[in-house]
Design a protein around this motif. Structure first.
Motif, PDB file in Angstrom:
ATOM      1  N   VAL A  72       0.849  -1.195   0.000  1.00 10.49           N
ATOM      2  CA  VAL A  72       0.000   0.000   0.000  1.00 10.49           C
ATOM      3  C   VAL A  72       0.882   1.241   0.000  1.00 10.49           C
ATOM      4  CG1 VAL A  72      -2.041  -0.983   1.102  1.00 10.49           C
ATOM      5  CG2 VAL A  72      -0.210  -0.114   2.523  1.00 10.49           C
ATOM      6  N   SER A  73       0.428   2.276  -0.717  1.00 13.09           N
ATOM      7  CA  SER A  73       1.208   3.510  -0.776  1.00 13.09           C
ATOM      8  C   SER A  73       0.877   4.366   0.438  1.00 13.09           C
ATOM      9  CB  SER A  73       0.869   4.272  -2.047  1.00 13.09           C
ATOM     10  OG  SER A  73      -0.472   4.704  -2.002  1.00 13.09           O
ATOM     11  N   HIS A  74       1.696   5.392   0.663  1.00  8.48           N
ATOM     12  CA  HIS A  74       1.434   6.318   1.767  1.00  8.48           C
ATOM     13  C   HIS A  74       0.072   6.969   1.602  1.00  8.48           C
ATOM     14  CE1 HIS A  74       6.056   6.668   1.867  1.00  8.48           C
ATOM     15  NE2 HIS A  74       5.631   5.605   2.501  1.00  8.48           N
ATOM     16  N   LEU A 121      -5.810  -6.202   2.348  1.00  8.05           N
ATOM     17  CA  LEU A 121      -4.669  -5.309   2.518  1.00  8.05           C
ATOM     18  C   LEU A 121      -3.602  -5.568   1.456  1.00  8.05           C
ATOM     19  CD1 LEU A 121      -3.824  -3.138   4.537  1.00  8.05           C
ATOM     20  CD2 LEU A 121      -2.661  -4.899   5.850  1.00  8.05           C
ATOM     21  N   PHE A 122      -3.458  -6.827   1.087  1.00  2.00           N
ATOM     22  CA  PHE A 122      -2.451  -7.175   0.090  1.00  2.00           C
ATOM     23  C   PHE A 122      -2.996  -7.117  -1.333  1.00  2.00           C
ATOM     24  CE2 PHE A 122       1.573  -8.282   2.054  1.00  2.00           C
ATOM     25  CZ  PHE A 122       1.225  -8.105   3.373  1.00  2.00           C
ATOM     26  N   GLY A 123      -4.162  -6.456  -1.467  1.00  3.57           N
ATOM     27  CA  GLY A 123      -4.639  -6.137  -2.812  1.00  3.57           C
ATOM     28  C   GLY A 123      -5.355  -7.250  -3.535  1.00  3.57           C
ATOM     29  N   LYS A 124      -5.765  -8.278  -2.806  1.00  4.82           N
ATOM     30  CA  LYS A 124      -6.466  -9.382  -3.461  1.00  4.82           C
ATOM     31  C   LYS A 124      -7.974  -9.251  -3.261  1.00  4.82           C
ATOM     32  CE  LYS A 124      -3.251 -12.133  -5.150  1.00  4.82           C
ATOM     33  NZ  LYS A 124      -3.040 -13.559  -5.259  1.00  4.82           N
ATOM     34  N   PRO A 125      -8.740  -9.551  -4.306  1.00  4.22           N
ATOM     35  CA  PRO A 125     -10.204  -9.535  -4.154  1.00  4.22           C
ATOM     36  C   PRO A 125     -10.647 -10.654  -3.201  1.00  4.22           C
ATOM     37  CG  PRO A 125      -9.589 -10.441  -6.293  1.00  4.22           C
ATOM     38  CD  PRO A 125      -8.332  -9.924  -5.665  1.00  4.22           C
TER      39      PRO A 125
END
Lengths: 253, 329
Positions: free
Chosen positions: A97-99, B105-109
């Motif tokens: 995740v970006s800032h 959080l880790f970008g997974k659906p």
């Protein structure tokens, strides 16, 4: 953009509010109601109109602003401080995740809560005093801008604080006094000239003034100045939060 | 060599002035189980923390599957799952929510079917609606593993996974790690339990005082540094070793009642083992009768203790091992 992450953090933060519904929502509503009873009805009945409105109605924008500021700061500061304290923040720091995404989700959640509370307080106020809102778009604009700016301040505070005492100290020693002295309960025109000048150094004056202008069409300072000051706070806090995340200040050794 | 993680010249000096890593170079091969061994404070956790983005490096670089951890942090971090050493959990959340949170959080659906399989594999399914604070330490450890695996990472870091864990869970965890390896996940674990490294790892790295003093295939390491000893229990104690047996370098023990023969096993064990036959013959020739005999192999623990405690030996073996590792590349 990692929208899944933004959504995850945002919903996680909102879920915490749900768990602590009584404390998060009911407490401010009760406090505000008490203000109305004491200042609006008991004392307010003996105070003549201020700037053309009854004293009870006059304090409504200030009361909402007082709640908005304290809630924004405390929600956001706790939101980031707690994972730091419980060390669960490792997961967020190690995630892709970006800032910007971190700030967006944490500050977004804190600001959402603060705005919802403000609306509830506004609704509560209509039960006690007749209200009118002359510039509803400006009102919403000030509400959102202030919520975001001071949630950012809370976020900064939460990163800076390394113990619970510091977390409480700033709201208690700085935010609350500034809000009380910022014209929530009076117009700064009522003050002696010297104190009026001193008041202009209080940033909260500009926020309350602009917000009150959007209700009744008059404020302590011109509305343009209020808007400019609000945007200035936003810019300063964005810059500070960005710097903190970029350098890893108190987050990454 | 196909490495999934390349660490080069990595250094970390904390604000306090403490240098935790001193120019570490390390390549982790795709699909292996790599054990990072070292005493407390050696730099294991710092090394992991830098790779995972929890600590800023002072110098050097790390690439995860070709992605620089600073420049391409998204691509790099998306492939990593981290199980921290401490049991840090959101006390009031349920197991299910916290695992869903990690995946997002880790970008997974969302993928409830995958998470269900994961929780079942970790014996957590029946507790999925329990709040974290109601779980035992072992259960929390499982949840942390589930969180780390929730986004299907290619690399799993386990920082002291079995510290304070009971025997059953430890076995479970070893099994899980092997299963992950079979599925193609690279596993890097830090430990100070040698047993664990010996049991699980394909390769072993030893770190001490911020320096990687050895990286070697476990089998090679055991072979090369392991060494064996043969202990002979004598029927009649002797006071001195007959000169005819000089070439074996024997030592007398227990008041002359035992003879100890140390030998190295080569990669195929030919040199030492074949010498034993000769030794036994020569003993018989010298009129020494044996009541009993047994051989012991130096464990990884002995190797480790000697590496960490004997700087001279460590340096020697370390450079040797490093050279070997270079050669393998």
């Amino acid at each position: 953009m990692n929208w899944h992450a933004v959504r995850a953090i945002y919903l996680f933060e909102m879920a915490r509010t749900k768990r602590t519904l009584l404390q998060s929502v009911l407490a401010p509503v009760i406090t505000t109601t008490l203000y109305f009873v004491v200042f609006g009805s008991a004392i307010g009945a003996r105070i003549p109109e201020v700037e053309g409105v009854s004293y009870g109605a006059f304090i409504v924008p200030g009361l909402i602003m007082l709640n908005l500021l304290t809630q924004s700061v405390s929600n956001a500061s706790f939101g980031i401080f707690f994972p730091k304290f419980s060390r669960t923040i490792y997961e967020i720091l190690s995630a892709p995740v970006s800032h910007f995404e971190i700030v967006l989700s944490f500050v977004g959640a804190a600001a959402t809560k603060a705005v919802i509370l403000s609306v509830i307080i506004l609704a509560t106020a209509t039960l006690f005093v007749p209200l009118r809102i002359e510039h509803p778009v400006w009102m919403i604009g000030f509400l959102l801008l202030t919520a975001v700016s001071f949630s950012l301040l809370g976020f900064i505070l939460g990163i800076w604080a390394d113990n619970f005492e510091k977390l409480q100290l700033v709201p208690l020693l700085i935010i609350t006094p500034l809000t009380f002295l910022g014209g929530s309960f009076y117009s700064i025109d009522m003050l002696p000239a010297a104190w009026r000048t001193v008041s202009l150094f209080n940033p909260v004056v500009y926020l309350v003034s602009g917000f009150r202008w959007s209700f009744y069409g008059s404020g302590d300072v011109p509305v343009g100045v209020s808007l400019a000051m609000t945007l200035l706070f936003l810019t300063v806090f964005v810059a500070l939060a960005t710097w903190m995340l970029r350098t890893g200040y108190r987050l990454k050794p | 060599m196909d490495s999934i993680i390349s660490i080069s010249a990595l250094s970390k000096t904390y604000a306090s002035g403490f240098t935790a890593l001193k120019g570490v170079d390390l390549d982790i091969r795709r699909g292996e189980i790599f054990a990072l061994l070292g005493p407390n404070g050696a730099g294991k956790t710092t090394l992991i923390s830098v790779v995972c983005g929890l600590v800023n490096a002072t110098a050097g670089s790390v690439r995860v599957d070709g992605n620089d951890i600073v420049r391409d942090y998204r691509a790099a971090r998306a492939q990593i799952g981290l199980v921290p050493q401490e049991l840090t959990t959101e006390a009031f959340e349920t197991v299910w929510n916290t695992v869903c949170f990690s995946r997002g959080l880790f970008g997974k659906p969302p993928d409830p079917a995958y998470l269900e399989r994961l929780l079942k594999a970790l014996s957590l399914w029946s507790r999925k609606d329990s709040r974290m604070l109601t779980l035992s330490g072992g259960m929390k450890r499982r949840v942390l593993i589930a969180k780390a695996l929730s986004h299907e990472p290619k690399v799993l870091f386990l920082d002291e996974p079995t510290a304070g864990v009971d025997v059953e869970l430890r076995r479970d965890m070893w099994q899980l790690v092997r299963r992950l390896r079979d599925e193609g996940v690279t596993v890097i674990l830090t430990t100070h339990y040698i047993e664990e490294a010996e049991e699980m790892a394909d390769r072993i790295g030893v770190i001490a005082k911020g320096e990687l003093i050895l990286v070697e295939d476990k089998a090679v390491l055991m072979d090369k540094l392991g060494g064996k000893q043969l202990t002979l229990q004598l029927v009649v104690p002797i006071t001195e070793i007959p000169p005819a047996l000089d070439r074996y370098g024997l030592t007398l023990g227990k008041g002359g009642s035992t003879l100890v023969y140390r030998y190295e096993t080569g990669r195929n064990g030919e040199s030492g083992d074949s010498a034993i036959a000769g030794l036994l013959q020569d003993l018989a020739g010298a009129g020494i009768a044996c009541a009993d005999l047994h051989t012991t192999q130096r464990s990884l623990e002995d190797i480790f203790v000697s590496l960490v405690n004997e700087p001279a030996l460590a340096g020697e073996n370390g450079s040797e091992a490093r050279a070997a590792a270079e050669g393998a590349r």
